[in-house]
Design a protein around this motif. Structure first.
Motif, PDB file in Angstrom:
ATOM      1  N   ALA A   1       0.841  -1.204   0.000  1.00  0.00           N
ATOM      2  CA  ALA A   1       0.000   0.000   0.000  1.00  0.00           C
ATOM      3  C   ALA A   1       0.877   1.257   0.000  1.00  0.00           C
TER       4      ALA A   1
ATOM      5  N   PRO B   1       0.232   7.362   2.544  1.00  0.00           N
ATOM      6  CA  PRO B   1      -0.784   8.390   2.304  1.00  0.00           C
ATOM      7  C   PRO B   1      -0.141   9.673   1.805  1.00  0.00           C
TER       8      PRO B   1
ATOM      9  N   ASN C   1      -7.656  10.077   0.714  1.00  0.00           N
ATOM     10  CA  ASN C   1      -7.029   9.726   1.985  1.00  0.00           C
ATOM     11  C   ASN C   1      -7.116   8.232   2.231  1.00  0.00           C
ATOM     12  N   SER C   2      -6.173   7.714   2.985  1.00  0.00           N
ATOM     13  CA  SER C   2      -6.199   6.314   3.379  1.00  0.00           C
ATOM     14  C   SER C   2      -7.250   6.107   4.456  1.00  0.00           C
ATOM     15  N   GLU C   3      -7.753   4.875   4.551  1.00  0.00           N
ATOM     16  CA  GLU C   3      -8.752   4.563   5.562  1.00  0.00           C
ATOM     17  C   GLU C   3      -8.166   4.770   6.958  1.00  0.00           C
TER      18      GLU C   3
END
Length: 454
Positions: free
Chosen positions: A191, A194, A266-268
């Motif tokens: 991943a 961010p 945005n990332s969770e």
């Protein structure tokens, strides 16, 4: 694994096979922690066999769903089978027997008992231990010897075979857990970081820092404005900070081999919610009638964090975007599976209870009504009132919905009121996609041309 093995050995456990009609019945058993059996036409009856076994030892039920070619888990009996008292136990849970003693009697009552599940695979979809791994294991019904894969309903297995199947089921679940863990770890490793890291800065400082970061790393910011409840003046003390930014990448970057990302979110789990669009993606969404993007064209000037003159030129033609595409998007969002369909389904289920809307349904109604309010303005030919002023009827209505539980009928009346107003003017809304496309194309190409240099 060793703990399970010791438990089996010390208690001289008995094992029985339960055939299940379908996965839904299996899930019901896991959820309710109950199972049932019926008498056969001729003894010995399953209820007597299970009761006798339960009186002297631990009893484990190994479940297999018909036609799924595998084993779906095992559970331990925790009560003696007894006739169902309230008649609520589903009669489609146990598969009809076909032993030499004859099939189960259709008129026989169900005898239900409680179970405690040790292993199942419900959190892995419809996974099961394949029957290929147990085809060499043997069982007997007293007269015939066969593979355990051909066991009948309520057939007892010898201790060694039953224990072996339970161990195989447990091992397979451990494999699935390990694979899932590795997959999640790999996903986390891959991943991307961010775009923006959360800080404890004030809202103003946060806005300044994220806008500066976009301009340094992506391109000039032509629009920055609130997103979410702040945009509509409907925020509460617990509302998130939502940011919407449109940037213009360099034309040479767009035409090169490594064009920038069109959208960054945005990332969770981040505290700050942000959506960043490259101007090309922003135009695509405007053309498609994306209501959230169209609304940016109608925000009051004092509500904009950043708005360059080039963006204001685009906003000069904002009335063009109040078209059929935008109306359809409002209505899809309001009436979709997460909109009025979900709300009305909840109302139908709870109407007999005469209870008000739950807090969750109140929030859903609040979103639906906000969407329908804007759709109503669109069909009426008005300019779009995105920001609800403090003294407006629309804001009072929305905040009242958001604040408390409403009677079910009142919720229906509010939705029906707006739907009726929208239906009355729906056909008068322009379908002007070609005109909007020409307008956006000219504006976008002018931006790119002015920036182009080698």
């Amino acid at each position: 694994m060793d703990k399970i093995k010791t438990e089996f050995q010390e208690n001289k456990a008995k094992y029985f096979v339960a055939k299940v009609n379908n996965v839904a019945a299996l899930i019901k058993c896991i959820t309710d922690q109950q199972w049932a059996c019926k008498n056969r036409q001729n003894p010995p009856h399953p209820v007597d066999i299970l009761a006798e076994a339960f009186s002297s030892s631990k009893v484990y039920i190994i479940y297999s769903v018909i036609n799924n070619h595998g084993w779906h888990g095992f559970a331990e009996m925790t009560s003696t089978p007894a006739p169902q008292k309230d008649g609520t136990f589903s009669t489609d849970l146990s598969e009809k027997d076909a032993t030499k003693s004859g099939p189960e009697s259709g008129n026989s009552p169900w005898h239900y008992f409680s179970v405690k599940w040790h292993v199942n695979f419900t959190d892995f979809g419809e996974q099961c231990l394949t029957s290929k791994l147990t085809e060499a294991l043997i069982c007997s019904d007293g007269e015939h010897t066969m593979s355990v894969n051909k066991c009948r309903n309520w057939q007892e297995l010898d201790t060694q075979t039953g224990e072996k199947i339970c161990h195989l089921i447990s091992d397979f679940r451990e494999e699935l857990v390990e694979k899932q863990s590795k997959k999640e770890n790999k996903k986390m490793e891959q991943a991307p970081q961010p775009f923006y890291e959360d800080t404890t800065e004030s809202i103003v400082e946060t806005w300044n820092r994220i806008v500066s970061k976009v301009e340094v790393e992506l391109g000039r910011v032509i629009l920055a404005c609130p997103f979410g409840s702040q945009r509509y003046n409907l925020q509460t003390a617990n509302s998130d900070t939502d940011m919407f930014i449109v940037y213009q990448a360099k034309t040479s970057d767009m035409l090169g081999f490594h064009p920038p990302k069109q959208t960054i979110k945005n990332s969770e789990g981040q505290l700050c919610d942000y959506t960043i669009h490259e101007v090309h993606r922003y135009c695509e969404l405007l053309l498609a009638g994306d209501a959230r993007c169209v609304e940016t064209l109608f925000l009051d000037n004092h509500f904009l964090i950043r708005a360059l003159p080039v963006w204001r030129q685009l906003a000069d033609g904002k009335q063009l975007f109040l078209n059929k595409a935008c109306l359809d998007k409002y209505l899809r969002d309001a009436h979709g599976s997460k909109g009025t369909k979900l709300l009305l389904s909840w109302c139908a289920e709870h109407e007999k209870d005469n209870c008000p809307l739950s807090p969750k349904m109140c929030k859903l109604l609040y979103i639906i009504v906000r969407l329908l309010q804007n759709a109503r303005e669109l069909v009426a030919g008005h300019t779009l009132q995105v920001y609800r002023r403090d003294d407006s009827q629309e804001r009072r209505e929305l905040m009242a919905i958001r604040a408390g539980s409403l009677p079910i009928q009142q919720a229906r009346d509010i939705v029906n009121k707006y739907v009726g107003l929208i239906d009355a003017g729906h056909d008068c809304v322009a379908d002007n996609r070609e005109e909007v496309e020409r307008y956006l194309t000219h504006w976008l190409l002018t931006l790119r041309h002015a920036d182009f240099n080698l």
